[in-house]
Design a protein around this motif. Structure first.
Motif, PDB file in Angstrom:
ATOM      1  N   THR A  54      -0.400 -12.091 -10.344  1.00  0.00           N
ATOM      2  CA  THR A  54      -1.404 -12.749 -11.025  1.00  0.00           C
ATOM      3  C   THR A  54      -1.424 -12.873 -11.346  1.00  0.00           C
ATOM      4  O   THR A  54      -2.143 -14.889 -11.296  1.00  0.00           O
ATOM      5  CB  THR A  54      -2.692 -11.470 -11.238  1.00  0.00           C
ATOM      6  OG1 THR A  54      -2.763 -10.337 -10.711  1.00  0.00           O
ATOM      7  CG2 THR A  54      -3.673 -12.039 -12.247  1.00  0.00           C
ATOM      8  N   TYR A 111      -7.815 -15.381  -4.709  1.00  0.00           N
ATOM      9  CA  TYR A 111      -7.354 -14.088  -4.365  1.00  0.00           C
ATOM     10  C   TYR A 111      -7.546 -12.599  -4.173  1.00  0.00           C
ATOM     11  O   TYR A 111      -8.690 -12.061  -5.674  1.00  0.00           O
ATOM     12  CB  TYR A 111      -6.911 -14.336  -5.845  1.00  0.00           C
ATOM     13  CG  TYR A 111      -5.788 -13.997  -6.437  1.00  0.00           C
ATOM     14  CD1 TYR A 111      -4.301 -13.248  -4.869  1.00  0.00           C
ATOM     15  CD2 TYR A 111      -5.569 -13.123  -7.327  1.00  0.00           C
ATOM     16  CE1 TYR A 111      -4.053 -12.492  -5.817  1.00  0.00           C
ATOM     17  CE2 TYR A 111      -4.579 -11.918  -7.675  1.00  0.00           C
ATOM     18  CZ  TYR A 111      -3.233 -12.008  -6.453  1.00  0.00           C
ATOM     19  OH  TYR A 111      -2.226 -10.984  -7.157  1.00  0.00           O
ATOM     20  N   ASP A 150      -6.674  -9.695  -5.078  1.00  0.00           N
ATOM     21  CA  ASP A 150      -5.750  -8.784  -5.246  1.00  0.00           C
ATOM     22  C   ASP A 150      -5.529  -7.273  -4.882  1.00  0.00           C
ATOM     23  O   ASP A 150      -6.243  -6.827  -4.326  1.00  0.00           O
ATOM     24  CB  ASP A 150      -6.133  -7.942  -6.901  1.00  0.00           C
ATOM     25  CG  ASP A 150      -4.357  -7.969  -7.722  1.00  0.00           C
ATOM     26  OD1 ASP A 150      -3.593  -8.247  -6.848  1.00  0.00           O
ATOM     27  OD2 ASP A 150      -4.623  -8.556  -8.518  1.00  0.00           O
TER      28      ASP A 150
HETATM   29 MG   LIG Z   1      -2.464  -8.402 -10.541  1.00  0.00          MG
END
Ligand SMILES: [Mg+2]
Ligand SMILES: Nc1ncnc2c1ncn2[C@@H]1O[C@H](COP(=O)(O)OP(=O)(O)O)[C@@H](O)[C@H]1O
Length: 241
Positions: free
Chosen positions: A20, A77, A79
């Motif tokens: 991340t 993004y 995750d």
């Molecule tokens: Mg992460």
């Protein structure tokens, strides 16, 4: 290069290794807005694309994070993509090949993704089981990079910078991490992450006794079995006496 060539990216690696953080850094360097979504087993396609909501007496369409990223040319993004429900991967498919568009069934739109849009997904191969594997038809839509914990010198610099604990005090902690990680597959399912090492260093920096800090940050988060815990504590005692 993936960004410039408009290729979707999959990042694999254990939890807490810096996936991340890497994407946040990449977005900052590319000066693109980042839309992060933590996937979970209730996440639906509508959570990503958007839905009609009641506002006053009206129904108004509200974009989800994926749609916002497509409209603004940002980086989306996702995750832990394997946690998402199956209908999520379906909306990703047209975005992850040369068509690069997002179909919005509810509004009847088909949004063409601008060059600045990028899709990044992450997953942790360690958790992989048959029910939660990424389907090959999805995997094969992404170029992929494997991440692992940084080499000891780099990890020491990271832990020192993130925690504020001087590097010389991080040396025993990094050595301990190497020894604890060597126990993977023997006694532990998961190994100590860079994230946990930072937590441990933060506790030490705030004045907690190193043994207690390691117990709270490195042992208890990783295991419940009393015998295994004792083994880890012995190792820590050998380092911090
Ligand atoms: Mg992460
Ligand atoms: N390369 C790195 N540089 C700076 N901090 C890092 C790095 N790798 C990990 N970290 C730290 O470890 C924590 C966990 O990293 P994160 O990116 O959230 O892991 P992941 O997404 O792989 O689970 C972050 O909050 C950050 O403090």
């Amino acid at each position: 290069m993936a960004y410039r060539q408009r290729l979707p990216l999959l990042i694999k690696g254990p939890t807490g290794c810096g996936k991340t953080r890497f994407i946040a850094h990449m977005a900052a360097r590319l000066e693109r807005p980042l839309h992060t979504v933590s996937c979970h087993d209730d996440l639906t396609a509508a959570d990503l694309t958007g839905r009609y909501l009641l506002k006053g007496g009206d129904t108004v369409w509200v974009d989800g994070p994926l749609t916002r990223a497509v409209r603004n040319g940002g980086i989306c993004y996702l995750d832990e993509i394997v946690e998402a429900r199956k209908d999520v991967t379906v909306v990703l498919h047209p975005l992850t090949d040369d068509r690069r568009f997002l179909p919005l069934e509810r509004t009847g739109e088909a949004l063409a993704a601008p060059d600045e849009f990028m899709l990044v997904v992450s997953y942790n191969p360690g958790y992989q089981n048959i029910l939660k594997a990424l389907k090959p038809s999805t995997r094969q839509r992404f170029i992929s990079i494997s991440f692992d914990f940084p080499p000891p010198d780099a990890e020491m610099a990271i832990v020192a910078i993130e925690s504020g604990l001087p590097e010389r005090d991080c040396v025993p902690l990094i050595n301990l991490a190497q020894r604890l990680r060597a126990l993977k597959d023997v006694d532990l399912d998961e190994v100590v992450s860079t994230r946990l090492l930072i937590y441990c260093a933060v506790l030490m920096k705030s004045g907690l006794d190193p043994y207690q800090a390691a117990q709270a940050a490195l042992v208890e988060p990783l295991c419940d079995d009393p015998d295994v815990k004792q083994g880890l504590l012995d190792l820590i005692r050998a380092t911090y006496g």
